[in-house]
Design a protein around this motif. Structure first.
Motif, PDB file in Angstrom:
ATOM      1  N   ARG A 238     -11.906  -7.011  61.797  1.00 20.66           N
ATOM      2  CA  ARG A 238     -10.675  -6.282  62.110  1.00 20.66           C
ATOM      3  C   ARG A 238      -9.607  -7.255  62.607  1.00 20.66           C
ATOM      4  O   ARG A 238      -8.423  -7.110  62.293  1.00 20.66           O
ATOM      5  N   THR A 239     -10.049  -8.241  63.406  1.00 15.90           N
ATOM      6  CA  THR A 239      -9.117  -9.233  63.951  1.00 15.90           C
ATOM      7  C   THR A 239      -8.422 -10.000  62.834  1.00 15.90           C
ATOM      8  O   THR A 239      -7.197 -10.150  62.834  1.00 15.90           O
ATOM      9  N   GLY A 240      -9.192 -10.472  61.867  1.00 13.70           N
ATOM     10  CA  GLY A 240      -8.602 -11.200  60.747  1.00 13.70           C
ATOM     11  C   GLY A 240      -7.691 -10.327  59.911  1.00 13.70           C
ATOM     12  O   GLY A 240      -6.642 -10.772  59.434  1.00 13.70           O
ATOM     13  N   THR A 241      -8.074  -9.060  59.738  1.00 11.30           N
ATOM     14  CA  THR A 241      -7.263  -8.144  58.938  1.00 11.30           C
ATOM     15  C   THR A 241      -5.912  -7.899  59.604  1.00 11.30           C
ATOM     16  O   THR A 241      -4.869  -7.909  58.946  1.00 11.30           O
ATOM     17  N   PHE A 242      -5.921  -7.688  60.932  1.00 15.58           N
ATOM     18  CA  PHE A 242      -4.649  -7.445  61.628  1.00 15.58           C
ATOM     19  C   PHE A 242      -3.775  -8.695  61.625  1.00 15.58           C
ATOM     20  O   PHE A 242      -2.563  -8.602  61.382  1.00 15.58           O
ATOM     21  N   ILE A 243      -4.352  -9.851  61.899  1.00 17.42           N
ATOM     22  CA  ILE A 243      -3.553 -11.082  61.877  1.00 17.42           C
ATOM     23  C   ILE A 243      -2.981 -11.307  60.491  1.00 17.42           C
ATOM     24  O   ILE A 243      -1.816 -11.701  60.334  1.00 17.42           O
ATOM     25  N   GLY A 244      -3.774 -11.034  59.455  1.00 18.30           N
ATOM     26  CA  GLY A 244      -3.277 -11.153  58.084  1.00 18.30           C
ATOM     27  C   GLY A 244      -2.103 -10.227  57.839  1.00 18.30           C
ATOM     28  O   GLY A 244      -1.096 -10.616  57.236  1.00 18.30           O
ATOM     29  N   LEU A 245      -2.205  -8.982  58.314  1.00 17.41           N
ATOM     30  CA  LEU A 245      -1.110  -8.027  58.147  1.00 17.41           C
ATOM     31  C   LEU A 245       0.145  -8.520  58.861  1.00 17.41           C
ATOM     32  O   LEU A 245       1.241  -8.499  58.298  1.00 17.41           O
ATOM     33  N   ASP A 246      -0.008  -8.982  60.093  1.00 19.23           N
ATOM     34  CA  ASP A 246       1.142  -9.413  60.885  1.00 19.23           C
ATOM     35  C   ASP A 246       1.842 -10.611  60.249  1.00 19.23           C
ATOM     36  O   ASP A 246       3.069 -10.605  60.052  1.00 19.23           O
ATOM     37  N   SER A 247       1.079 -11.633  59.901  1.00 18.23           N
ATOM     38  CA  SER A 247       1.693 -12.860  59.387  1.00 18.23           C
ATOM     39  C   SER A 247       2.220 -12.691  57.966  1.00 18.23           C
ATOM     40  O   SER A 247       3.321 -13.133  57.642  1.00 18.23           O
ATOM     41  N   LEU A 248       1.443 -12.024  57.109  1.00 15.20           N
ATOM     42  CA  LEU A 248       1.863 -11.879  55.712  1.00 15.20           C
ATOM     43  C   LEU A 248       3.035 -10.919  55.558  1.00 15.20           C
ATOM     44  O   LEU A 248       3.860 -11.093  54.652  1.00 15.20           O
ATOM     45  N   LEU A 249       3.119  -9.901  56.432  1.00 13.50           N
ATOM     46  CA  LEU A 249       4.304  -9.035  56.387  1.00 13.50           C
ATOM     47  C   LEU A 249       5.565  -9.837  56.701  1.00 13.50           C
ATOM     48  O   LEU A 249       6.592  -9.683  56.032  1.00 13.50           O
ATOM     49  N   LYS A 250       5.467 -10.711  57.693  1.00 14.16           N
ATOM     50  CA  LYS A 250       6.612 -11.553  58.028  1.00 14.16           C
ATOM     51  C   LYS A 250       6.967 -12.468  56.866  1.00 14.16           C
ATOM     52  O   LYS A 250       8.142 -12.657  56.527  1.00 14.16           O
ATOM     53  N   GLN A 251       5.945 -13.017  56.237  1.00  7.57           N
ATOM     54  CA  GLN A 251       6.191 -13.892  55.089  1.00  7.57           C
ATOM     55  C   GLN A 251       6.802 -13.116  53.934  1.00  7.57           C
ATOM     56  O   GLN A 251       7.763 -13.573  53.295  1.00  7.57           O
ATOM     57  N   GLY A 252       6.255 -11.926  53.648  1.00  6.62           N
ATOM     58  CA  GLY A 252       6.749 -11.137  52.530  1.00  6.62           C
ATOM     59  C   GLY A 252       8.186 -10.703  52.719  1.00  6.62           C
ATOM     60  O   GLY A 252       9.000 -10.771  51.788  1.00  6.62           O
ATOM     61  N   LEU A 253       8.520 -10.270  53.918  1.00  8.15           N
ATOM     62  CA  LEU A 253       9.881  -9.817  54.195  1.00  8.15           C
ATOM     63  C   LEU A 253      10.865 -10.995  54.206  1.00  8.15           C
ATOM     64  O   LEU A 253      12.045 -10.829  53.910  1.00  8.15           O
ATOM     65  N   LYS A 254      10.361 -12.192  54.521  1.00  5.80           N
ATOM     66  CA  LYS A 254      11.232 -13.370  54.574  1.00  5.80           C
ATOM     67  C   LYS A 254      11.411 -14.017  53.202  1.00  5.80           C
ATOM     68  O   LYS A 254      12.524 -14.421  52.839  1.00  5.80           O
ATOM     69  N   THR A 255      10.327 -14.104  52.429  1.00 11.50           N
ATOM     70  CA  THR A 255      10.368 -14.874  51.177  1.00 11.50           C
ATOM     71  C   THR A 255      10.254 -14.018  49.918  1.00 11.50           C
ATOM     72  O   THR A 255      10.524 -14.492  48.821  1.00 11.50           O
ATOM     73  N   GLY A 256       9.810 -12.756  50.076  1.00 14.74           N
ATOM     74  CA  GLY A 256       9.620 -11.903  48.904  1.00 14.74           C
ATOM     75  C   GLY A 256       8.297 -12.144  48.209  1.00 14.74           C
ATOM     76  O   GLY A 256       8.028 -11.554  47.159  1.00 14.74           O
ATOM     77  N   ARG A 257       7.436 -12.998  48.774  1.00 17.86           N
ATOM     78  CA  ARG A 257       6.152 -13.308  48.148  1.00 17.86           C
ATOM     79  C   ARG A 257       5.070 -13.371  49.227  1.00 17.86           C
ATOM     80  O   ARG A 257       5.342 -13.685  50.385  1.00 17.86           O
ATOM     81  N   ILE A 258       3.841 -13.084  48.827  1.00 17.81           N
ATOM     82  CA  ILE A 258       2.691 -13.247  49.716  1.00 17.81           C
ATOM     83  C   ILE A 258       1.529 -13.828  48.920  1.00 17.81           C
ATOM     84  O   ILE A 258       1.489 -13.730  47.687  1.00 17.81           O
ATOM     85  N   ASN A 259       0.585 -14.427  49.637  1.00 19.30           N
ATOM     86  CA  ASN A 259      -0.644 -14.907  49.009  1.00 19.30           C
ATOM     87  C   ASN A 259      -1.794 -14.587  49.967  1.00 19.30           C
ATOM     88  O   ASN A 259      -2.115 -15.376  50.854  1.00 19.30           O
ATOM     89  N   VAL A 260      -2.358 -13.411  49.789  1.00 21.36           N
ATOM     90  CA  VAL A 260      -3.393 -12.938  50.706  1.00 21.36           C
ATOM     91  C   VAL A 260      -4.609 -13.858  50.638  1.00 21.36           C
ATOM     92  O   VAL A 260      -5.177 -14.246  51.671  1.00 21.36           O
ATOM     93  N   PHE A 261      -5.013 -14.215  49.427  1.00 22.55           N
ATOM     94  CA  PHE A 261      -6.201 -15.061  49.261  1.00 22.55           C
ATOM     95  C   PHE A 261      -6.047 -16.370  50.022  1.00 22.55           C
ATOM     96  O   PHE A 261      -6.939 -16.772  50.782  1.00 22.55           O
ATOM     97  N   GLU A 262      -4.922 -17.049  49.838  1.00 22.72           N
ATOM     98  CA  GLU A 262      -4.735 -18.355  50.474  1.00 22.72           C
ATOM     99  C   GLU A 262      -4.633 -18.222  51.993  1.00 22.72           C
ATOM    100  O   GLU A 262      -5.096 -19.091  52.733  1.00 22.72           O
ATOM    101  N   PHE A 263      -4.033 -17.110  52.473  1.00 24.59           N
ATOM    102  CA  PHE A 263      -3.916 -16.955  53.928  1.00 24.59           C
ATOM    103  C   PHE A 263      -5.277 -16.673  54.558  1.00 24.59           C
ATOM    104  O   PHE A 263      -5.600 -17.218  55.616  1.00 24.59           O
ATOM    105  N   VAL A 264      -6.084 -15.834  53.913  1.00 18.54           N
ATOM    106  CA  VAL A 264      -7.425 -15.572  54.444  1.00 18.54           C
ATOM    107  C   VAL A 264      -8.245 -16.858  54.411  1.00 18.54           C
ATOM    108  O   VAL A 264      -8.988 -17.165  55.353  1.00 18.54           O
ATOM    109  N   LYS A 265      -8.087 -17.613  53.336  1.00 16.46           N
ATOM    110  CA  LYS A 265      -8.780 -18.913  53.238  1.00 16.46           C
ATOM    111  C   LYS A 265      -8.349 -19.828  54.387  1.00 16.46           C
ATOM    112  O   LYS A 265      -9.185 -20.505  55.015  1.00 16.46           O
TER     113      LYS A 265
END
Length: 579
Positions: A238-265
């Motif tokens: 759950r911890t990794g899932t929430f951190i992924g949501l928090d960081s990737l949402l910021k990235q997506g809203l800032k850049t228009g792109r996300i990479n879930v696989f690379e961030f989890v890695k």
């Protein structure tokens, strides 16, 4: 490219760098098949390497780990420098985690145990943590997941040199917001904010809408610059899932792109097994899609009168109006309810238990009947709907048919219901409730209506007692004309007053179990929000109920009516306040 199931996939579908605009399509494509592309992606993530966890596997630290195979990596673990007792060493099961920019932004930690309570507070104090996100309940399915590391209200918890006080605790439907004051002997004081999500099922995934709304609440309060400590029980899934949501949402809203696989890695390079299951991995994509679609629809209390009046008096062509566009967005977000329990609905014995109104049944949130009645099973066409403060405040239900009245009374007794809210504009007698001071029988249930009743602003109030064997259940009965704005608002006010003293569950009935009942619940929830947080969010309140019953508030007129009634409430509130 050959897939795990022996079929061939377009290699483009394996791209993990995703444009936000393509996310819905990518999720759809990667979800296809039993051995989906998501499963293939997840298998490519690096597994945990215990050889890089020498500190966590030391004999003196084994009892400090909540799970036998989950340790912090040496290179990113938090090293505790200050000793608070003679038995202290530098170990705690926690790691620094980087955000999408590569900056250390988070601490991922296991939930503290009895033997690590002091280590947990040493960690919080040393790293100057001012913000905690907790994603587990203390006990789940009878198993201890985390100790309570804060005191009850009006008590002080002493941990080493720290004295912790609970300053404030606010309970919402799916989370609790707490504020702690922490003081050391030298009068050094700090305030720590905790957001505790209470609706993540053990070994499961939460509702996407619920977690995204929780994340929005966190984001509104979290001040950037300090480390956010995130923990569940093991501090990985759950911890990794929430951190992924928090960081990737910021990235997506800032850049228009996300990479879930690379961030989890990347997270897994700093702490093993972050995002622990393929279900969490898929869920993270879906939560990101919903998060990127969310807009800020909160309206502060002081802005309601001006803004709502402007929206309701908008003279633009219909399709250019704000309310039309907002309602259209709601409709586009609404997906068919995949959790409908077709097997239950299609059973021969259940075919006559519903008015054919095309209202889907959400099996995840359906109350099951537990009382035994010959010839009846556990099925009832009803759905739990949350209020702003309680996950099971309402049960939405259509009027019973002649041969399903018995199930309504079973529902009242089985689920400790306190009130029936009946939305009706006919003014006729209700055949399934006995008249004032009368008694009737329905199978093994005896129904007795009260001797007194009242009528306030169009709301007819009475009482009903349900008896079976030696069990008696007394209910409030509110009959409200659904087209009467003043009566609806009065009914909401009556319920909110009753809910102040006890945990309160209401069955809200309308002819089809959808629109009028849904509007009533939306108004109740946004007015609760107004009283508690001094703001309203009609869009989100409707969206939350539509995740349970998609047929709620499908018409623009119904959506506009929610704004109109909140404005009426606010206007009358101001009139009384000035008297």
């Amino acid at each position: 490219m050959l897939g795990d199931d022996g079929g061939y996939y377009n290699t483009d579908m394996f791209s993990t760098d995703i444009r936000i605009d393509d996310l819905r399509h990518v999720i759809s494509e990667k979800s296809k098949g039993e051995n989906s592309i998501f499963h293939s992606e997840y298998k490519r993530l690096p597994a945990g390497n215990a050889e890089k966890c020498t500190a966590g596997r030391k004999q003196e630290n084994v009892t400090k780990n909540r799970f036998k195979t989950t340790f912090p990596y040496d290179h990113s673990r938090i090293i505790l420098n200050e000793e608070w007792s003679e038995n202290d060493n530098d170990y705690v099961n926690a790691n620094y985690i980087k955000d999408f920019t590569g900056e250390r932004t988070y601490i991922a930690a296991q939930g503290p145990k009895d033997v690590t309570l002091m280590d947990f507070w040493r960690l919080l104090w040393q790293e100057n943590v001012r913000f905690i996100v907790m994603l587990t309940n203390l006990v789940e399915n009878g198993k201890n997941k985390c100790i309570q590391y804060w005191p009850e209200k009006d008590h002080v918890l002493a941990v080493g040199p720290c004295y912790i006080k609970l300053l404030k605790e606010t309970v919402y439907a799916f989370h609790i917001h707490r504020t702690f004051n922490v003081e050391q002997h030298n009068s050094n004081k700090r305030t720590i904010t905790q957001f505790h999500y209470t609706a993540w099922p053990d070994h499961g995934i939460p509702e996407e809408h619920g977690l995204v709304q929780f994340h929005r609440a966190v984001t509104k309060k979290h001040q950037t610059g300090g480390l956010m400590l995130v923990h569940c029980s093991a501090g990985v899934g759950r911890t990794g899932t929430f951190i992924g949501l928090d960081s990737l949402l910021k990235q997506g809203l800032k850049t228009g792109r996300i990479n879930v696989f690379e961030f989890v890695k990347q997270m897994r390079e700093d702490r093993m097994t972050m995002v622990q299951t393929v279900g969490q991995y898929i869920f993270l994509h879906k939560a990101l899609l919903l998060g990127c679609q969310q807009t800020d629809t909160n309206v502060a209390e002081e802005d309601i009168s001006e803004k709502f009046s402007s929206l309701l008096q908008d003279n633009l062509p219909l399709k250019q109006s704000f309310l039309y566009k907002e309602h259209k967005l709601l409709q586009s977000l609404k997906e068919s309810n995949g959790e409908k329990d077709e097997k239950d609905v299609e059973k021969a014995e259940n075919m006559n238990k519903e008015i054919k109104m095309n209202v889907p049944l959400d099996s995840k949130n359906r109350p099951f009947l537990t009382s035994c009645v010959t010839g009846r099973d556990d099925y009832i066409n009803a759905v739990y709907v949350p209020s702003y403060t309680s996950p099971n405040a309402f049960i939405l239900r259509q009027y019973p048919l002649k041969d399903t009245e018995i199930d309504l009374w079973r529902l009242c007794v089985d689920h400790d219901v306190h009130a029936l809210v009946i939305l009706d504009d006919t003014g006729k007698e209700i055949p399934w409730i006995p008249q004032k001071s009368s008694t009737s029988c329905c199978s093994s249930f005896t129904l007795t209506s009260g001797y007194t009743d009242s009528n306030i602003n169009g709301v007819h109030q009475s009482s009903l007692e349900i008896s079976i064997e030696e069990q008696n259940k007394k209910l409030d009965v509110l009959r409200i004309p659904s087209e009467d704005d003043v009566a609806i608002l009065k009914g909401v006010e009556i319920l909110m007053e009753k809910e102040k003293s006890i945990k309160f569950t209401s069955i809200t009935l309308s002819k089809n179990g959808a629109s009028p009942a849904g509007i009533f619940c939306v108004l109740h929830n946004v007015l609760q929000q107004l009283r508690m947080d001094k703001e309203v969010d009609i869009f989100t309140a409707v969206r939350q109920i539509q995740t349970r019953i998609p047929e709620v508030i499908t018409k623009l007129d119904e959506y506009s009516r929610c704004y109109k009634r909140v404005l009426l409430w606010k206007t009358e509130d101001q009139i009384y306040a000035n008297m």
